[in-house]
Motif scaffolding. Structure first.
Motif, PDB file in Angstrom:
ATOM      1  N   TYR A  37       0.850  -1.184   0.000  1.00  0.00           N
ATOM      2  CA  TYR A  37       0.000   0.000   0.000  1.00  0.00           C
ATOM      3  C   TYR A  37       0.886   1.235   0.000  1.00  0.00           C
ATOM      4  CZ  TYR A  37      -4.429  -2.386   1.090  1.00  0.00           C
ATOM      5  OH  TYR A  37      -5.566  -3.165   1.041  1.00  0.00           O
ATOM      6  N   PHE A  91       3.647   0.680   2.715  1.00  0.00           N
ATOM      7  CA  PHE A  91       3.401  -0.355   3.709  1.00  0.00           C
ATOM      8  C   PHE A  91       3.250  -1.713   3.040  1.00  0.00           C
ATOM      9  CE2 PHE A  91       2.883   2.116   7.499  1.00  0.00           C
ATOM     10  CZ  PHE A  91       2.410   3.345   7.074  1.00  0.00           C
ATOM     11  N   PHE A 107       0.140  -5.287   9.080  1.00  0.00           N
ATOM     12  CA  PHE A 107       0.983  -4.321   8.399  1.00  0.00           C
ATOM     13  C   PHE A 107       2.390  -4.284   8.976  1.00  0.00           C
ATOM     14  CE2 PHE A 107      -1.783  -1.906   5.603  1.00  0.00           C
ATOM     15  CZ  PHE A 107      -3.045  -2.240   6.055  1.00  0.00           C
ATOM     16  N   GLY A 108       3.355  -3.954   8.098  1.00  0.00           N
ATOM     17  CA  GLY A 108       4.671  -3.585   8.559  1.00  0.00           C
ATOM     18  C   GLY A 108       4.678  -2.128   9.005  1.00  0.00           C
ATOM     19  N   ALA A 109       5.819  -1.682   9.529  1.00  0.00           N
ATOM     20  CA  ALA A 109       5.920  -0.320  10.074  1.00  0.00           C
ATOM     21  C   ALA A 109       6.040   0.750   9.005  1.00  0.00           C
ATOM     22  CB  ALA A 109       7.099  -0.232  11.037  1.00  0.00           C
TER      23      ALA A 109
END
Lengths: 117, 112
Positions: A37, A91, A107-109
């Motif tokens: 994203y 993301f 989600f990742g950071a």
């Protein structure tokens, strides 16, 4: 539990060049979906690209492509011919196929991408 | 189609005040979600609703309540706001035939 890791908090690229953003994930599942994203300064979350784990072929959307390495649990995003409008937070996200009637995303950071003219 | 809409876009609250964030989608999706986004932490799921009439806790539900009013609308309520709830809140929706989620524009909430 599944986790998603983006080890590059910030990246930069010159306009018209290529940049690769990294993402690794941890899961014991064999079937799942992965997403990238984009979040520009407007805050809107925009889906860039999607990869289905059971498909060996890497997904491509115009200038955006992924390198999906299932055994290594790696899912990197390559942006070709970078444009000023690509500057954003990116993301990586994971979605299990087996999560029932809902689409829970992990989600990742995030990685902040700067594009220089 | 408007997609996913959220109101308000910005809000400032004092500690202890209450408020409701509104979300609506016009894509006929069954599932709806509330996330919060904090610096360096990505998006974390607060609550979700798999279908009209059902709601379930996500990763960080404490201090929040939700209502799935109908298939289109999913609201998030803060009963007694705390500074730790200062964040950007996103609503999202997703169908069962697709695997991606579609996000609203977000609400920036500051609690002083």
């Amino acid at each position: 539990a599944q986790t998603v890791t983006q080890s590059q908090p910030e990246m930069s690229v010159q306009e018209a060049e290529t940049v690769t953003l990294s993402c690794t994930y941890d899961t014991s599942e064999s079937d799942y979906y992965l997403f990238w994203y984009k979040q520009p300064p407007s805050r809107q979350m925009i889906l860039v690209i999607r990869q289905e784990a059971y498909k060996q072929q890497n997904a491509t959307e115009n200038r955006f492509s992924v390198n999906f390495q299932k055994a290594a649990k790696s899912f990197s995003l390559k942006i070709s011919d970078s444009q000023l409008g690509d500057a954003a937070m990116y993301f990586c996200a994971y979605r299990s196929v087996f999560s029932g009637g809902y689409n829970k995303l992990i989600f990742g950071a995030g990685t902040r991408l700067a594009v220089h003219p | 189609n408007a997609g996913v809409t959220q109101t308000p876009k910005f809000q400032v609250l004092k500690t202890g005040q209450s408020m409701t964030l509104q979300c609506a989608q016009d894509m006929n999706h069954n599932s709806m979600y509330w996330y919060r986004q904090d610096p360096g932490m990505g998006l974390r799921l607060i609550y979700y609703s798999a279908s009209e009439g059902t709601t379930d806790k996500g990763e960080v539900p404490n201090g929040y309540n939700v209502s799935r009013l109908n298939k289109r609308e999913f609201s998030l309520r803060l009963e007694s706001a705390a500074p730790s709830q200062t964040s950007v809140y996103f609503c999202a929706s997703g169908g069962t035939a697709t695997y991606e989620q579609y996000f609203g524009p977000g609400t920036r909430l500051t609690v002083t």
